[in-house]
Write an enzyme that holds these catalytic residues in place. Structure first.
Site, PDB file in Angstrom:
ATOM      1  CD  GLU A  89      18.526  18.595  60.777  1.00 21.32           C
ATOM      2  OE1 GLU A  89      19.229  18.448  61.782  1.00 21.32           O
ATOM      3  OE2 GLU A  89      17.287  18.690  60.833  1.00 21.32           O
ATOM      4  N   GLY A 140      15.890  27.150  63.951  1.00 15.32           N
ATOM      5  CA  GLY A 140      16.031  25.714  63.689  1.00 15.32           C
ATOM      6  C   GLY A 140      15.651  24.888  64.904  1.00 15.32           C
ATOM      7  CG  ASP A 158      10.059  20.672  62.979  1.00 18.88           C
ATOM      8  OD1 ASP A 158      10.091  21.692  62.284  1.00 18.88           O
ATOM      9  OD2 ASP A 158      11.020  19.884  63.065  1.00 18.88           O
ATOM     10  CG  ASN A 210      11.700  34.080  56.797  1.00 18.47           C
ATOM     11  OD1 ASN A 210      11.059  33.171  56.260  1.00 18.47           O
ATOM     12  ND2 ASN A 210      11.150  35.130  57.356  1.00 18.47           N
TER      13      ASN A 210
END
Ligand code: NG1
Ligand code: MG
Length: 522
Positions: A52, A160, A210, A258
């Protein structure tokens, strides 16, 4: 030995339509009477198992695509004044219609207006950039074609699980296919590289995790995603255990994080802290960061420091670390020692003046180079904590990869769950203590899950809310139901007393790894 492969093929899949595809087609027809979509563009959400806040420092991560996704049913409208009509199944996102400028370069995204159509425009922009860059002779002055689009996503927003990226990748793929034809073969690498910068248009300096995951996801496979020496996404299967399956349970805190609003004190501040940390370490060790053109802020990052350090202090080594897992573990352990020596002097954080001094430059030069690129607000820069998290997290990813891919060392199922789970728990502690991107809800969910059958529990995605991921023995005599029940009783019903069954149903996702971005030809 882990040999990275990259299946750079197209995204077309057999025309077996899922139930979700059938419903998005039906909704398209209801929305645009008399019209039917030409194709469906799909991109899945993703869960990051471990690794992460290290992708923007170019360290490898271990995500997998999950079976929640964004579906776009699309009809191409060829005509004089092309326009885009967007409709979303989610009532929170009202229909949007806008004309397409004849010159795609005039498409603009206004980050100050956080409207859902902004993400569509990001995809439109990067899709147009791709068309110009790769097909200028064929595309140079052709306007983008108009589209009627119906969007149906079940990736929880702001959770997430990369809903924004799933949407943007689905849009980008749709725009490229709509303009170049469904038979145009688009490599996965091209689609990833086209979309990595997309979210920068809305003000988030994200890394590439992502996009790599949503595009390269493979059924029943996790992904080992490397960004350097170059982008690679290598699928691999979970280990075959004796009496249980490896199952990851995803529990959404339902606290929407956000990133675009909190960037200056959260996500984007971390991006600045880790780049400053790399440059302070380089200055203190007397090495120059030779970073590539795509390096953030035109300054090197922590991976550039690792490579520069070894190039100077170990010139006889076999060149920059190129994904060799054992070599990487050794070098990352060394980096943690250097962090103590160079940044451990200011465990309470570096003030602006202390940082400028540590960089060997004036306060003005420091401010201009690092503090004015994106809006950030801080008291001190916690360089020690952030760098220690990044190197230790990158190290845990390689340890996790070894556990996942070198099955021979395991002879009991519990051994795998305990060792892999421990890495996930260490990751959560590092995210909470050193990177300060956890939240009370995340900590609460992790405690409940660990007390009720999870072996490893941590936040996933940016944190500060959003989702959590748990390693739970699956299969007939596993603990999945026990963990779900405990979370429902002890977290969801307490935190949200009037939560509905439908909301509960989408709050906990028990997913198998799913395939990545694809086009359904209709
Ligand atoms: P989420 O929270 O899923 O958007 C974000 C970044 C990733 C990565 C993770 C933290 C975006 C689009 N993605 O993921 O690049 O940095 O946080 O590991 O911001
Ligand atoms: Mg996102």
């Amino acid at each position: 030995m882990f040999v990275p492969t990259f299946t750079a093929n197209s995204q077309d899949v057999p025309t077996v339509l899922t139930k979700k595809c059938a419903s998005v087609i039906e909704r398209f027809r209801q929305t645009y009477p008399g019209h039917s979509p030409d194709f469906i563009s799909r991109s899945p959400g993703r869960v990051n198992v471990i690794g992460e806040h290290i992708d923007y420092s170019d360290f490898s991560v271990l995500p997998l695509a999950i079976d929640v996704d964004m579906l776009l049913a699309v009809r191409v409208i060829d005509g004089k004044n092309p326009s885009i009509t967007l409709t979303n199944v989610d009532p929170r996102f009202a229909q949007r219609k806008f004309d397409l400028p004849l010159n795609g370069d005039d498409i603009s995204v206004d980050p100050s207006v956080s409207d859902w159509s902004n993400y569509f425009k990001c995809g439109l922009l990067v899709g147009h950039n791709y068309l110009k860059k790769n097909w200028h002779e064929k595309f140079a002055n052709r306007p983008l074609v108009g589209l009627e689009v119906f969007c149906q996503g079940d990736v929880p927003v702001g959770s997430g699980l990369s809903s924004s990226t799933a949407f943007i990748c689905a849009v980008t793929l749709a725009v490229i296919k709509a303009n170049l034809g469904l038979d145009f073969q688009l490599s996965k690498r091209d689609l990833i590289e086209a979309t990595i910068i997309a979210e920068h248009y809305v003000g988030v300096n994200n890394g590439g995790m992502d996009q790599a995951t949503t595009v390269c996801g493979e059924e029943d496979n996790a992904l080992f995603v490397q960004f350097k020496p170059e982008l690679e996404a290598t699928p691999f299967k979970f280990p075959e255990l004796k009496t249980h399956e490896v199952q990851f349970v995803i529990a959404n805190t339902l606290v929407v994080a956000n990133k675009y609003e909190t960037g200056p004190v959260h996500y984007n501040l971390r991006v600045v802290e880790v780049i400053v940390a790399a440059n302070v370490m380089a200055n203190k060790c007397g090495v120059a960061l030779n970073y590539g053109p795509d390096s953030g802020f035109e300054k090197g990052n922590l991976r550039d420091f690792l490579n520069a350090y070894y190039h100077v202090y170990c010139p006889d080594d076999n060149g920059p670390w190129n994904g060799n897992v054992n070599e990487g573990i050794k070098r990352l352990a060394k980096m943690l020692e250097i962090v103590e020596q160079t940044l451990g002097t200011h465990k309470e954080g570096f003030s602006v003046d202390e940082t400028a001094q540590a960089l060997g430059c004036s306060r003005e030069e420091f401010t201009r180079t690092y503090l004015t690129v994106v809006p950030i607000r801080f008291q001190v820069l916690k360089l020690y904590q952030r760098a220690k998290h990044v190197f230790s997290e990158a190290l845990r990813v390689l340890q996790a990869l070894k556990l996942m891919t070198e099955r021979s060392t395991l002879n009991r199922d519990e051994e795998f769950f305990e060792e892999f789970g421990a890495l996930m728990n260490q990751s959560q502690n590092s995210c909470a203590e050193l990177y300060e991107c956890s939240s009370p809800e995340i900590d609460n969910i992790c405690r409940i899950a660990l007390d009720n059958g999870s072996y490893g529990s941590r936040l996933t995605g940016a944190g500060w809310g959003g989702a959590t991921v748990h390693l739970v023995p699956g299969g007939p005599n596993g603990n999945v139901e026990q963990v779900k029940t405990a979370l429902i009783e002890q977290y969801y019903k307490k935190q949200y007393p009037d939560i509905t069954a439908a909301e509960l149903d989408s709050a906990i996702i028990v997913s198998k790894p799913a395939p990545g971005s694809c086009i359904y030809k209709l």
